[in-house]
Design a protein around this motif. Sequence first.
Motif, PDB file in Angstrom:
ATOM      1  N   GLU A   3       0.850  -1.195   0.000  1.00 18.83           N
ATOM      2  CA  GLU A   3       0.000   0.000   0.000  1.00 18.83           C
ATOM      3  C   GLU A   3       0.881   1.238   0.000  1.00 18.83           C
ATOM      4  OE1 GLU A   3      -4.039   1.349   0.402  1.00 18.83           O
ATOM      5  OE2 GLU A   3      -3.251  -0.673   0.347  1.00 18.83           O
ATOM      6  N   LEU A   4       0.546   2.156  -0.835  1.00 17.78           N
ATOM      7  CA  LEU A   4       1.358   3.366  -0.898  1.00 17.78           C
ATOM      8  C   LEU A   4       0.605   4.546  -0.313  1.00 17.78           C
ATOM      9  CD1 LEU A   4       2.642   3.132  -4.562  1.00 17.78           C
ATOM     10  CD2 LEU A   4       3.738   2.297  -2.509  1.00 17.78           C
ATOM     11  N   CYS A   5       1.173   5.144   0.667  1.00 20.54           N
ATOM     12  CA  CYS A   5       0.580   6.366   1.193  1.00 20.54           C
ATOM     13  C   CYS A   5       1.481   7.509   0.758  1.00 20.54           C
ATOM     14  CB  CYS A   5       0.522   6.325   2.711  1.00 20.54           C
ATOM     15  SG  CYS A   5      -0.458   4.958   3.283  1.00 20.54           S
ATOM     16  N   LEU A   6       1.030   8.263  -0.191  1.00 22.09           N
ATOM     17  CA  LEU A   6       1.866   9.334  -0.718  1.00 22.09           C
ATOM     18  C   LEU A   6       1.473  10.659  -0.096  1.00 22.09           C
ATOM     19  CD1 LEU A   6       1.737   8.667  -4.553  1.00 22.09           C
ATOM     20  CD2 LEU A   6       3.050   7.511  -2.838  1.00 22.09           C
ATOM     21  N   ASN A   7       2.452  11.417   0.318  1.00 18.48           N
ATOM     22  CA  ASN A   7       2.124  12.796   0.644  1.00 18.48           C
ATOM     23  C   ASN A   7       2.813  13.717  -0.338  1.00 18.48           C
ATOM     24  OD1 ASN A   7       4.725  12.960   1.527  1.00 18.48           O
ATOM     25  ND2 ASN A   7       4.228  14.058   3.399  1.00 18.48           N
ATOM     26  N   PHE A  33      -3.822  12.857   1.595  1.00 16.39           N
ATOM     27  CA  PHE A  33      -4.537  13.496   2.694  1.00 16.39           C
ATOM     28  C   PHE A  33      -3.617  14.376   3.520  1.00 16.39           C
ATOM     29  CE2 PHE A  33      -7.005   9.471   2.239  1.00 16.39           C
ATOM     30  CZ  PHE A  33      -8.122  10.063   1.709  1.00 16.39           C
ATOM     31  N   PHE A  34      -4.214  15.314   4.201  1.00 20.23           N
ATOM     32  CA  PHE A  34      -3.447  16.103   5.139  1.00 20.23           C
ATOM     33  C   PHE A  34      -3.725  15.642   6.567  1.00 20.23           C
ATOM     34  CE2 PHE A  34      -3.289  18.751   1.422  1.00 20.23           C
ATOM     35  CZ  PHE A  34      -1.938  19.038   1.397  1.00 20.23           C
ATOM     36  N   SER A  35      -4.372  14.506   6.681  1.00 22.59           N
ATOM     37  CA  SER A  35      -4.641  13.955   7.999  1.00 22.59           C
ATOM     38  C   SER A  35      -4.395  12.453   7.934  1.00 22.59           C
ATOM     39  CB  SER A  35      -6.089  14.249   8.381  1.00 22.59           C
ATOM     40  OG  SER A  35      -6.522  13.318   9.337  1.00 22.59           O
ATOM     41  N   TRP A  36      -3.946  11.899   9.039  1.00 22.64           N
ATOM     42  CA  TRP A  36      -3.661  10.457   9.060  1.00 22.64           C
ATOM     43  C   TRP A  36      -4.940   9.639   9.246  1.00 22.64           C
ATOM     44  CZ3 TRP A  36      -5.396   8.519  13.642  1.00 22.64           C
ATOM     45  CH2 TRP A  36      -5.503   9.423  14.700  1.00 22.64           C
ATOM     46  N   LYS A  37      -6.039  10.305   9.646  1.00 23.69           N
ATOM     47  CA  LYS A  37      -7.222   9.541  10.043  1.00 23.69           C
ATOM     48  C   LYS A  37      -7.800   8.634   8.949  1.00 23.69           C
ATOM     49  CE  LYS A  37      -8.254  12.399  13.918  1.00 23.69           C
ATOM     50  NZ  LYS A  37      -8.527  13.802  14.148  1.00 23.69           N
ATOM     51  N   PRO A  38      -8.015   9.166   7.726  1.00 26.01           N
ATOM     52  CA  PRO A  38      -8.566   8.267   6.704  1.00 26.01           C
ATOM     53  C   PRO A  38      -7.652   7.078   6.413  1.00 26.01           C
ATOM     54  CG  PRO A  38      -8.546  10.551   5.953  1.00 26.01           C
ATOM     55  CD  PRO A  38      -7.788  10.514   7.228  1.00 26.01           C
ATOM     56  N   VAL A  39      -6.343   7.293   6.531  1.00 25.65           N
ATOM     57  CA  VAL A  39      -5.387   6.216   6.264  1.00 25.65           C
ATOM     58  C   VAL A  39      -5.492   5.157   7.362  1.00 25.65           C
ATOM     59  CG1 VAL A  39      -2.983   5.676   5.785  1.00 25.65           C
ATOM     60  CG2 VAL A  39      -3.887   7.909   5.159  1.00 25.65           C
ATOM     61  N   VAL A  86       5.503  13.979  11.610  1.00 23.26           N
ATOM     62  CA  VAL A  86       5.692  13.298  12.887  1.00 23.26           C
ATOM     63  C   VAL A  86       4.355  12.732  13.366  1.00 23.26           C
ATOM     64  CG1 VAL A  86       6.369  13.612  15.302  1.00 23.26           C
ATOM     65  CG2 VAL A  86       7.630  14.801  13.498  1.00 23.26           C
ATOM     66  N   GLU A  87       3.326  13.578  13.291  1.00 21.34           N
ATOM     67  CA  GLU A  87       1.989  13.169  13.738  1.00 21.34           C
ATOM     68  C   GLU A  87       1.492  11.972  12.922  1.00 21.34           C
ATOM     69  OE1 GLU A  87      -2.436  15.059  13.791  1.00 21.34           O
ATOM     70  OE2 GLU A  87      -0.788  16.438  13.412  1.00 21.34           O
ATOM     71  N   PHE A  88       1.665  12.063  11.609  1.00 25.30           N
ATOM     72  CA  PHE A  88       1.190  11.026  10.683  1.00 25.30           C
ATOM     73  C   PHE A  88       1.863   9.687  10.995  1.00 25.30           C
ATOM     74  CE2 PHE A  88      -0.058   9.021   6.837  1.00 25.30           C
ATOM     75  CZ  PHE A  88      -0.972   9.829   6.194  1.00 25.30           C
ATOM     76  N   MET A  89       3.177   9.720  11.082  1.00 17.04           N
ATOM     77  CA  MET A  89       3.895   8.458  11.265  1.00 17.04           C
ATOM     78  C   MET A  89       3.649   7.872  12.643  1.00 17.04           C
ATOM     79  SD  MET A  89       7.426   8.685   9.097  1.00 17.04           S
ATOM     80  CE  MET A  89       8.003  10.339   9.346  1.00 17.04           C
ATOM     81  N   LYS A  90       3.558   8.750  13.670  1.00 14.21           N
ATOM     82  CA  LYS A  90       3.314   8.238  15.030  1.00 14.21           C
ATOM     83  C   LYS A  90       1.920   7.632  15.146  1.00 14.21           C
ATOM     84  CE  LYS A  90       5.461   9.628  18.705  1.00 14.21           C
ATOM     85  NZ  LYS A  90       6.062  10.361  19.826  1.00 14.21           N
ATOM     86  N   ALA A  91       0.980   8.156  14.362  1.00 16.48           N
ATOM     87  CA  ALA A  91      -0.381   7.628  14.416  1.00 16.48           C
ATOM     88  C   ALA A  91      -0.469   6.278  13.712  1.00 16.48           C
ATOM     89  CB  ALA A  91      -1.346   8.618  13.777  1.00 16.48           C
ATOM     90  N   LEU A  92       0.447   6.020  12.806  1.00 10.44           N
ATOM     91  CA  LEU A  92       0.351   4.794  12.003  1.00 10.44           C
ATOM     92  C   LEU A  92       1.375   3.726  12.367  1.00 10.44           C
ATOM     93  CD1 LEU A  92      -0.282   6.154   8.384  1.00 10.44           C
ATOM     94  CD2 LEU A  92      -1.953   5.423  10.062  1.00 10.44           C
TER      95      LEU A  92
END
Lengths: 245, 245
Positions: A3-7, A33-39, A86-92
């Motif tokens: 799965e690719l999550c591209l920013n 996305f600009f938020s980690w939530k949908p991912v 940081v927020e994105f990666m820590k959430a995932l």
Amino acid sequence: MVELCLNSRYLLGYLVKEKLALPQPPIIWAFLFFSWKPVAEYIDQQFEQYFRDESGLNRKNIQDNRVHCCLYFISPFGHGLRPLDVEFMKALHQRVNIVPILAKADTLTPPEVDCKKRKIREEIEHFGIKIYQFPDCDSDEDEDFKLQDQALKESIPFAVIGSNTVVEARGRRVRGRLYPWGIVEVENPGHCDFVKLRTMLVRTHMQDLKDVTRETHYENYRAQCIQSMTRLVVKERNRKPNLTN
Amino acid sequence: MVELCLNSRYLLGYLVKEKLALPQPPIIWAFLFFSWKPVAEYIDQQFEQYFRDESGLNRKNIQDNRVHCCLYFISPFGHGLRPLDVEFMKALHQRVNIVPILAKADTLTPPEVDCKKRKIREEIEHFGIKIYQFPDCDSDEDEDFKLQDQALKESIPFAVIGSNTVVEARGRRVRGRLYPWGIVEVENPGHCDFVKLRTMLVRTHMQDLKDVTRETHYENYRAQCIQSMTRLVVKERNRKPNLTN
């Protein structure tokens, strides 16, 4: 499934078109996305589906759509990680194997790439982000393999460049970008880490990525699920006697 | 004085070091603000100082620190202008000659540069931003000059690249950036518009920039000042009879 999550939109076209040159192309999703939530929701949904299928009667032909890898693209224009990164990666990082990528590396000269990579690695450690850890080499592996493995670990975050054309270079047709001062070749290891990343994803580490997903990320999800379900059952049981009394 | 308002750190070092290769280096200020206010204040302060000096007794040796040009650096990574760019330029376009620049153009291939320039020009027009207008050619100028002038006008926003090293290229030492796929030469007109910009600033249009500042921007400021002063004097006069009564 990879799965690719591209920013970064720069590599989007290329990766989607190339499907990472996988023999059996995986489903590729690109998140802008600009938020980690949908991912996070998407990853959880796949775990949930697998958990339902696994708990059902027919367990033989389960389609495994769990997300085995998330390529996280870091902008080359900042000074290391942005707060969003940081927020994105820590959430995932407890849900999926994160492989950090340095996007659009053709904006940086080799010393700048090295400097940026070092800075990003330091910040990943500083902020306690748990990216995908390459397994250690067996001690009985030959020297060449060990060196290759070491080089792979030191390449993180992989610096990649997206192509926008196919051009003639040194007598063969290559994917790249045509600048007045030269041709950036995406698949030239001297230009970027694209080949290294592809080899890692589809050849050397695909099985390990799947194993870590199955043994760690999915098991964590499953344990949480069973815990909540148990709690629910106990609550239900405690309620029933009260109702019959 | 040529004043540089940078919103890109990429070119900062180069321009400050080079001082734009002016024969008599002007004072160069680099603003890395995220707000137009400090820049507008600075411009107004210089106008105010000039206005005071001009209104004083000794008008012969006034040091002219008025800002004759503001190079506004636009990021090459967005899709045209950001809201901040629009706000910044609209807040300053009545005060100073704005020359828009496309920063770090080595991230874009020539068709991408053309596309981005067109988009930026369209947006400048769409948002009613009044950038510095190159004066029209005299009709008796020769054809070569007219073509050169046309090319200059079509180069807006000037695409520039900052160097970080001096390298050997084609038998001579050039300022540039050393990539594995080639050497970006800052002063090569085939690579970017740096030479065009420099020629415009220090040779062909310096006098016109000063004239527009003196005749338009400064006159506007002066008119406003005189208006407010007159209003103040009238108010003061109207107050006095009341006091003596």
